[in-house]
Design a protein around this motif. Structure first.
Motif, PDB file in Angstrom:
ATOM      1  N   LYS A 133       9.110   2.933  16.937  1.00 63.09           N
ATOM      2  CA  LYS A 133       8.259   3.547  15.919  1.00 63.09           C
ATOM      3  C   LYS A 133       8.736   3.275  14.487  1.00 63.09           C
ATOM      4  O   LYS A 133       7.948   3.311  13.555  1.00 63.09           O
ATOM      5  CB  LYS A 133       8.201   5.070  16.132  1.00 63.09           C
ATOM      6  CG  LYS A 133       7.666   5.490  17.494  1.00 63.09           C
ATOM      7  CD  LYS A 133       6.244   5.010  17.699  1.00 63.09           C
ATOM      8  CE  LYS A 133       5.699   5.454  19.057  1.00 63.09           C
ATOM      9  NZ  LYS A 133       4.350   4.898  19.327  1.00 63.09           N
ATOM     10  N   THR A 134      10.053   3.029  14.338  1.00 63.33           N
ATOM     11  CA  THR A 134      10.624   2.902  12.993  1.00 63.33           C
ATOM     12  C   THR A 134      11.513   1.668  12.886  1.00 63.33           C
ATOM     13  O   THR A 134      12.291   1.377  13.793  1.00 63.33           O
ATOM     14  CB  THR A 134      11.463   4.148  12.635  1.00 63.33           C
ATOM     15  OG1 THR A 134      10.636   5.313  12.707  1.00 63.33           O
ATOM     16  CG2 THR A 134      12.041   4.031  11.233  1.00 63.33           C
TER      17      THR A 134
ATOM     18  N   ILE B 172       3.177  -4.434   9.894  1.00 62.83           N
ATOM     19  CA  ILE B 172       1.871  -3.804   9.672  1.00 62.83           C
ATOM     20  C   ILE B 172       1.066  -3.778  10.968  1.00 62.83           C
ATOM     21  O   ILE B 172       0.433  -2.772  11.305  1.00 62.83           O
ATOM     22  CB  ILE B 172       1.099  -4.546   8.564  1.00 62.83           C
ATOM     23  CG1 ILE B 172       1.779  -4.324   7.205  1.00 62.83           C
ATOM     24  CG2 ILE B 172      -0.358  -4.079   8.510  1.00 62.83           C
ATOM     25  CD1 ILE B 172       1.245  -5.193   6.091  1.00 62.83           C
TER      26      ILE B 172
ATOM     27  N   GLU C  45       2.176  -1.128  13.171  1.00 64.08           N
ATOM     28  CA  GLU C  45       2.055   0.184  12.515  1.00 64.08           C
ATOM     29  C   GLU C  45       3.381   0.951  12.533  1.00 64.08           C
ATOM     30  O   GLU C  45       3.436   2.141  12.838  1.00 64.08           O
ATOM     31  CB  GLU C  45       0.946   1.009  13.162  1.00 64.08           C
ATOM     32  CG  GLU C  45      -0.420   0.335  13.066  1.00 64.08           C
ATOM     33  CD  GLU C  45      -1.521   1.143  13.732  1.00 64.08           C
ATOM     34  OE1 GLU C  45      -1.376   1.469  14.926  1.00 64.08           O
ATOM     35  OE2 GLU C  45      -2.499   1.459  13.046  1.00 64.08           O
TER      36      GLU C  45
ATOM     37  N   ASP D  89       6.872   2.642  10.962  1.00 63.94           N
ATOM     38  CA  ASP D  89       7.411   3.290   9.775  1.00 63.94           C
ATOM     39  C   ASP D  89       8.636   2.496   9.344  1.00 63.94           C
ATOM     40  O   ASP D  89       9.280   1.828  10.170  1.00 63.94           O
ATOM     41  CB  ASP D  89       7.822   4.739  10.080  1.00 63.94           C
ATOM     42  CG  ASP D  89       6.638   5.610  10.482  1.00 63.94           C
ATOM     43  OD1 ASP D  89       5.514   5.313  10.036  1.00 63.94           O
ATOM     44  OD2 ASP D  89       6.863   6.575  11.233  1.00 63.94           O
ATOM     45  N   THR D  90       8.980   2.562   8.060  1.00 63.40           N
ATOM     46  CA  THR D  90      10.184   1.887   7.573  1.00 63.40           C
ATOM     47  C   THR D  90      11.092   2.890   6.873  1.00 63.40           C
ATOM     48  O   THR D  90      10.620   3.842   6.245  1.00 63.40           O
ATOM     49  CB  THR D  90       9.841   0.731   6.609  1.00 63.40           C
ATOM     50  OG1 THR D  90       8.942   1.197   5.593  1.00 63.40           O
ATOM     51  CG2 THR D  90       9.200  -0.425   7.365  1.00 63.40           C
TER      52      THR D  90
ATOM     53  N   GLY E  66       5.614  -0.604   5.879  1.00 59.02           N
ATOM     54  CA  GLY E  66       5.655   0.599   6.700  1.00 59.02           C
ATOM     55  C   GLY E  66       4.493   1.541   6.468  1.00 59.02           C
ATOM     56  O   GLY E  66       3.953   1.633   5.350  1.00 59.02           O
ATOM     57  N   GLU E  67       4.097   2.239   7.521  1.00 57.39           N
ATOM     58  CA  GLU E  67       3.074   3.271   7.396  1.00 57.39           C
ATOM     59  C   GLU E  67       3.678   4.460   6.639  1.00 57.39           C
ATOM     60  O   GLU E  67       3.183   4.861   5.599  1.00 57.39           O
ATOM     61  CB  GLU E  67       2.605   3.717   8.788  1.00 57.39           C
ATOM     62  CG  GLU E  67       1.820   2.661   9.540  1.00 57.39           C
ATOM     63  CD  GLU E  67       0.450   2.440   8.927  1.00 57.39           C
ATOM     64  OE1 GLU E  67      -0.298   3.428   8.750  1.00 57.39           O
ATOM     65  OE2 GLU E  67       0.127   1.282   8.604  1.00 57.39           O
ATOM     66  N   LYS E  68       4.734   5.008   7.194  1.00 60.47           N
ATOM     67  CA  LYS E  68       5.527   6.023   6.522  1.00 60.47           C
ATOM     68  C   LYS E  68       6.759   5.308   5.980  1.00 60.47           C
ATOM     69  O   LYS E  68       7.408   4.548   6.701  1.00 60.47           O
ATOM     70  CB  LYS E  68       5.938   7.118   7.514  1.00 60.47           C
ATOM     71  CG  LYS E  68       6.831   8.189   6.936  1.00 60.47           C
ATOM     72  CD  LYS E  68       7.224   9.203   8.023  1.00 60.47           C
ATOM     73  CE  LYS E  68       8.197  10.247   7.487  1.00 60.47           C
ATOM     74  NZ  LYS E  68       8.608  11.202   8.559  1.00 60.47           N
ATOM     75  N   ARG E  69       7.064   5.544   4.689  1.00 55.53           N
ATOM     76  CA  ARG E  69       8.164   4.812   4.060  1.00 55.53           C
ATOM     77  C   ARG E  69       9.159   5.799   3.455  1.00 55.53           C
ATOM     78  O   ARG E  69       8.810   6.560   2.555  1.00 55.53           O
ATOM     79  CB  ARG E  69       7.614   3.871   2.981  1.00 55.53           C
ATOM     80  CG  ARG E  69       6.587   2.873   3.513  1.00 55.53           C
ATOM     81  CD  ARG E  69       6.233   1.830   2.487  1.00 55.53           C
ATOM     82  NE  ARG E  69       5.448   2.331   1.378  1.00 55.53           N
ATOM     83  CZ  ARG E  69       4.132   2.190   1.251  1.00 55.53           C
ATOM     84  NH1 ARG E  69       3.437   1.564   2.191  1.00 55.53           N
ATOM     85  NH2 ARG E  69       3.493   2.662   0.192  1.00 55.53           N
TER      86      ARG E  69
ATOM     87  N   ARG F 196      -0.742  -2.064  -0.376  1.00 55.12           N
ATOM     88  CA  ARG F 196       0.123  -1.099   0.305  1.00 55.12           C
ATOM     89  C   ARG F 196       0.193   0.242  -0.424  1.00 55.12           C
ATOM     90  O   ARG F 196       1.025   1.079  -0.106  1.00 55.12           O
ATOM     91  CB  ARG F 196       1.536  -1.668   0.487  1.00 55.12           C
ATOM     92  CG  ARG F 196       1.600  -2.963   1.273  1.00 55.12           C
ATOM     93  CD  ARG F 196       0.889  -2.862   2.616  1.00 55.12           C
ATOM     94  NE  ARG F 196       1.512  -1.877   3.498  1.00 55.12           N
ATOM     95  CZ  ARG F 196       0.937  -1.397   4.579  1.00 55.12           C
ATOM     96  NH1 ARG F 196      -0.288  -1.776   4.908  1.00 55.12           N
ATOM     97  NH2 ARG F 196       1.580  -0.505   5.330  1.00 55.12           N
TER      98      ARG F 196
ATOM     99  N   ARG G  52       6.445   6.882   0.858  1.00 52.81           N
ATOM    100  CA  ARG G  52       5.259   7.546   1.407  1.00 52.81           C
ATOM    101  C   ARG G  52       5.661   8.275   2.687  1.00 52.81           C
ATOM    102  O   ARG G  52       5.849   7.662   3.721  1.00 52.81           O
ATOM    103  CB  ARG G  52       4.149   6.536   1.673  1.00 52.81           C
ATOM    104  CG  ARG G  52       2.829   7.164   2.097  1.00 52.81           C
ATOM    105  CD  ARG G  52       1.705   6.170   1.999  1.00 52.81           C
ATOM    106  NE  ARG G  52       1.827   5.091   2.964  1.00 52.81           N
ATOM    107  CZ  ARG G  52       1.000   4.052   3.014  1.00 52.81           C
ATOM    108  NH1 ARG G  52       0.030   3.934   2.139  1.00 52.81           N
ATOM    109  NH2 ARG G  52       1.168   3.112   3.935  1.00 52.81           N
TER     110      ARG G  52
END
Length: 207
Positions: free
Chosen positions: A64-65, A86, A89, A91-92, A109-112, A173, A206
């Motif tokens: 996930k990350t 991307i 999907e 997170d980074t 990342g989706e969540k950064r 982004r 984010r």
């Protein structure tokens, strides 16, 4: 023929082994740390890493990350790896420093997130004179360049395309346009490390 295939296979395995030193899988977190490469020439983002990343994600759909620690590397390889991030999907998260080309990966990342005491660094790209000369000699027949001036004209146009691509990516982004422009203020030998509040305000972080 078989011997040639064997040699190519061994080279690929060697490259993959070196690249794998940069990747560590911990449950749903894939750590990518280019400083872990024992060969200094590979201690950066490169095309071999892109292949390894794609394979690891294919084999481990639970990831996930992507956790990042890198001083950068090849821009085009980073752009390609960003498309992979991307697509999956992910997170980074930065633990340490994510600078130069690594910022492309982070922004994919989706969540950064950036851990306290860690940094995101931006600067202009660079192309050293020896690489430019090598590029001219290797491509002059294909492009029909008769001299270095014609090559310089091509570089000027290509540089503008690269800048447009980078700005378009940042805005895509969710990065505030003025901040996107400011990422180019530090020259290639310097680095700009924005504070956390500025990164949050500009939509870089984010959560």
């Amino acid at each position: 023929m078989k011997q040639t295939i064997l040699i190519i296979g061994l080279i690929f395995i060697a490259f993959t082994s070196w690249a794998n030193e940069k990747f560590v899988l911990e449950d749903k977190i894939l750590i990518y740390d280019t400083t872990k490469a024992t060969d200094e020439t590979l201690a950066e983002i490169n095309w071999e890493d892109a292949d390894v990343l794609a394979q690891i994600l294919l084999d481990n759909p639970n990831i996930k990350t992507l956790q990042l620690n890198s001083f950068g590397g090849l821009i085009d390889a980073a752009v390609y790896m960003s498309d992979i991030i991307i697509d999956y999907e992910l997170d980074t998260d930065v633990v340490g420093e994510c600078a130069s080309a690594c910022t492309f990966l982070f922004l994919a990342g989706e969540k950064r997130t950036i851990q306290r005491g860690s940094w995101l660094g931006f600067h202009q790209g660079s192309w050293d004179k020896d690489s430019i000369k090598e590029h001219f000699e290797y491509n002059k027949e294909e492009y029909g360049w008769e001299n270095a001036f014609e090559h310089s004209s091509w570089i000027y146009k290509d540089t503008q395309k690269q800048i447009f691509r980078d700005m378009e990516y940042l805005i895509e982004r969710g990065v505030e346009p003025l901040f996107a422009i400011k990422t180019m203020k530090a020259d290639s030998k310097d680095m700009w490390y924005p504070r956390r509040k500025e990164l949050e305000a500009a939509g870089v972080i984010r959560e």
